[in-house]
Structures are given as structure tokens and as C-alpha cells.
Design a protein around this motif. Structure first.
Motif, mmCIF file in Angstrom:
data_model
loop_
_atom_site.group_PDB
_atom_site.id
_atom_site.type_symbol
_atom_site.label_atom_id
_atom_site.label_comp_id
_atom_site.label_asym_id
_atom_site.label_seq_id
_atom_site.Cartn_x
_atom_site.Cartn_y
_atom_site.Cartn_z
ATOM 1 N N LEU A 4 -13.141 3.072 -12.394
ATOM 2 C CA LEU A 4 -12.574 2.231 -11.343
ATOM 3 C C LEU A 4 -11.346 2.929 -10.753
ATOM 4 C CD1 LEU A 4 -12.853 -0.551 -9.965
ATOM 5 C CD2 LEU A 4 -11.257 -1.430 -11.673
ATOM 6 N N LEU A 5 -11.419 3.248 -9.480
ATOM 7 C CA LEU A 5 -10.326 3.899 -8.765
ATOM 8 C C LEU A 5 -9.247 2.857 -8.458
ATOM 9 C CD1 LEU A 5 -9.649 6.635 -7.268
ATOM 10 C CD2 LEU A 5 -10.625 5.554 -5.259
ATOM 11 N N LYS A 6 -7.997 3.215 -8.634
ATOM 12 C CA LYS A 6 -6.878 2.309 -8.335
ATOM 13 C C LYS A 6 -6.227 2.732 -7.026
ATOM 14 C CE LYS A 6 -6.786 0.064 -12.345
ATOM 15 N NZ LYS A 6 -6.904 -1.365 -12.502
ATOM 16 N N GLN A 7 -5.926 1.759 -6.183
ATOM 17 C CA GLN A 7 -5.189 2.020 -4.952
ATOM 18 C C GLN A 7 -4.142 0.924 -4.761
ATOM 19 O OE1 GLN A 7 -8.510 2.562 -1.989
ATOM 20 N NE2 GLN A 7 -7.451 4.503 -1.704
ATOM 21 N N PHE A 8 -3.120 1.235 -3.961
ATOM 22 C CA PHE A 8 -2.060 0.284 -3.661
ATOM 23 C C PHE A 8 -1.975 0.130 -2.151
ATOM 24 C CE2 PHE A 8 -0.661 2.458 -7.618
ATOM 25 C CZ PHE A 8 -0.940 1.401 -8.478
ATOM 26 N N ALA A 9 -1.896 -1.127 -1.697
ATOM 27 C CA ALA A 9 -1.917 -1.410 -0.266
ATOM 28 C C ALA A 9 -0.724 -2.259 0.138
ATOM 29 C CB ALA A 9 -3.205 -2.142 0.105
ATOM 30 N N ALA A 10 -0.378 -2.139 1.411
ATOM 31 C CA ALA A 10 0.626 -3.010 2.020
ATOM 32 C C ALA A 10 -0.102 -3.946 2.971
ATOM 33 C CB ALA A 10 1.656 -2.188 2.780
ATOM 34 N N LEU A 11 0.299 -5.207 2.966
ATOM 35 C CA LEU A 11 -0.175 -6.145 3.979
ATOM 36 C C LEU A 11 1.013 -6.386 4.907
ATOM 37 C CD1 LEU A 11 -2.428 -7.959 5.078
ATOM 38 C CD2 LEU A 11 -1.444 -9.816 3.712
ATOM 39 N N PRO A 12 1.078 -5.631 6.022
ATOM 40 C CA PRO A 12 2.192 -5.800 6.962
ATOM 41 C C PRO A 12 2.112 -7.170 7.628
ATOM 42 C CG PRO A 12 1.082 -3.690 7.293
ATOM 43 C CD PRO A 12 0.203 -4.534 6.412
ATOM 44 N N VAL A 13 3.201 -7.925 7.537
ATOM 45 C CA VAL A 13 3.241 -9.294 8.042
ATOM 46 C C VAL A 13 4.428 -9.456 8.982
ATOM 47 C CG1 VAL A 13 3.483 -11.733 7.391
ATOM 48 C CG2 VAL A 13 2.242 -10.169 5.896
ATOM 49 N N MET A 14 4.204 -10.224 10.050
ATOM 50 C CA MET A 14 5.283 -10.586 10.964
ATOM 51 C C MET A 14 5.053 -12.038 11.379
ATOM 52 S SD MET A 14 6.539 -8.701 14.476
ATOM 53 C CE MET A 14 6.509 -7.103 13.697
ATOM 54 N N GLU A 15 6.094 -12.829 11.314
ATOM 55 C CA GLU A 15 6.015 -14.222 11.739
ATOM 56 C C GLU A 15 6.378 -14.289 13.217
ATOM 57 O OE1 GLU A 15 4.951 -16.525 9.556
ATOM 58 O OE2 GLU A 15 4.990 -15.119 7.886
ATOM 59 N N LYS A 37 -3.377 1.729 2.742
ATOM 60 C CA LYS A 37 -3.461 1.840 1.279
ATOM 61 C C LYS A 37 -3.539 3.297 0.867
ATOM 62 C CE LYS A 37 -8.458 1.070 0.990
ATOM 63 N NZ LYS A 37 -8.721 1.159 2.411
ATOM 64 N N GLY A 38 -3.203 3.544 -0.397
ATOM 65 C CA GLY A 38 -3.252 4.905 -0.904
ATOM 66 C C GLY A 38 -3.366 4.937 -2.411
ATOM 67 N N HIS A 39 -3.471 6.127 -2.933
ATOM 68 C CA HIS A 39 -3.637 6.354 -4.364
ATOM 69 C C HIS A 39 -2.290 6.393 -5.066
ATOM 70 C CE1 HIS A 39 -7.833 7.219 -3.602
ATOM 71 N NE2 HIS A 39 -7.457 8.013 -2.615
ATOM 72 N N PRO A 40 -2.279 6.107 -6.368
ATOM 73 C CA PRO A 40 -1.026 6.190 -7.134
ATOM 74 C C PRO A 40 -0.392 7.577 -7.002
ATOM 75 C CG PRO A 40 -2.774 5.194 -8.455
ATOM 76 C CD PRO A 40 -3.414 5.711 -7.196
ATOM 77 N N VAL A 49 4.567 3.120 -3.243
ATOM 78 C CA VAL A 49 3.391 3.806 -2.697
ATOM 79 C C VAL A 49 2.859 3.025 -1.495
ATOM 80 C CG1 VAL A 49 0.990 4.473 -3.145
ATOM 81 C CG2 VAL A 49 2.742 4.907 -4.878
ATOM 82 N N ALA A 50 2.751 1.708 -1.636
ATOM 83 C CA ALA A 50 2.251 0.865 -0.546
ATOM 84 C C ALA A 50 3.155 0.975 0.682
ATOM 85 C CB ALA A 50 2.150 -0.585 -1.012
#
Length: 147
Positions: A4-15, A37-40, A49-50
Motif C-alpha cells: 500500500l503506497l502512502k501519500q499526503f494531500a492538502a485540501l485547499p479551502v477558502m470560505e 498530493k505527494g509521497h512522504p 509534505v501536503a
């Protein structure tokens, strides 16, 4: 069985006007709508990372959550063409800056969309369910405006 490959992502949010908007980007290869998203990376915390991936892939910066807002499963196509299962850990990024040019600006498109519509635009079942779950929770704590 594939690892299982691990990745880290950002959920960019703006109100905006009381509505949560998220930033979607296109993947470089297939131009599908995804999130950054990207790898460790060695000696980098997952949230860092995110944040780095969000800046490089989407040209955004801001305050990233220290704890994940969730995870989803997907299938990643490696450069070799091999498909491997992946688990993506997602961190909320409250965007305060959107650059006019960034590292991958010529390779990707970006689009701000209401959170309630984002799940229908992405072409990844795991990400779609993740985004739909955030919307279905009627403004979950992870997406509350923080001061």
C-alpha cells in the motif's frame, strides 16, 4: 499483494460568502481533477509534505491543519505503468495566498468549486466519496472557519 503506497494531500479551502470552496487541480498525465498530493519525504512531517505539494502543484499557501481531516483509498499509476493501491491522508489547508505563477503552473489547471459540487467533478472514486462525505456532514468541524 502489492504494498500500500502512502501519500499526503492538502485540501485547499477558502470560505466565500459563507460557502466552503475547495481547489481542484488537474493531474499532469490524464488531466483528471484531483487535489494536491505527494509521497512522504524524509525528515518532513506529513502535513508539511501536503503543504509543499499544494504550493508546487497548485500555487497556494496558507495554514495547514496539524492533524488529518481524513483518508481515502485510490489506485496510483506509477511511471512504469503499474497500478498500485494507495492510501491518501488529507490535511485541510486554509488558503491565504494564491500565486500567479508556480512550479507546475504550465502543467496543471486549477479550479475553485463549492465543496458541495467537488465530489461530482473528480474522477477518482475514493476521492469523490471522501469529498462527498465532507459535504454530507453539513460543514464538519474540519471545515469550520477558524480564527
Amino acid at each position: 499483494m502489492a504494498k500500500l503506497l502512502k501519500q499526503f494531500a492538502a485540501l485547499p479551502v477558502m470560505e466565500t460568502g459563507g460557502t466552503s470552496h475547495v481547489l481542484l487541480i488537474t493531474s499532469r498525465g490524464t488531466q483528471r481533477w484531483i487535489i494536491p498530493k505527494g509521497h512522504p519525504e524524509k525528515e518532513m512531517r506529513p502535513a508539511a509534505v501536503a503543504l509543499l505539494e499544494a504550493r508546487e502543484e497548485a500555487g497556494v499557501a496558507g495554514k495547514i491543519s496539524k492533524t488529518p481531516i481524513g483518508r481515502y483509498r485510490t489506485t496510483k499509476c506509477l511511471r512504469s505503468g503499474k497500478m498500485v493501491p494507495a492510501e491518501v491522508t488529507v490535511f485541510r489547508l486554509d488558503v491565504s495566498e494564491h500565486l500567479a505563477a508556480w512550479k507546475e503552473s504550465l502543467e496543471r489547471k486549477v479550479m475553485w468549486v463549492p465543496l458541495s459540487q467537488a465530489h461530482a467533478l473528480v474522477d477518482d472514486g475514493g476521492l469523490s466519496k471522501f469529498l462527498e462525505g465532507l459535504d454530507a456532514a453539513a460543514k464538519p468541524k474540519a471545515l469550520a472557519v477558524t480564527s
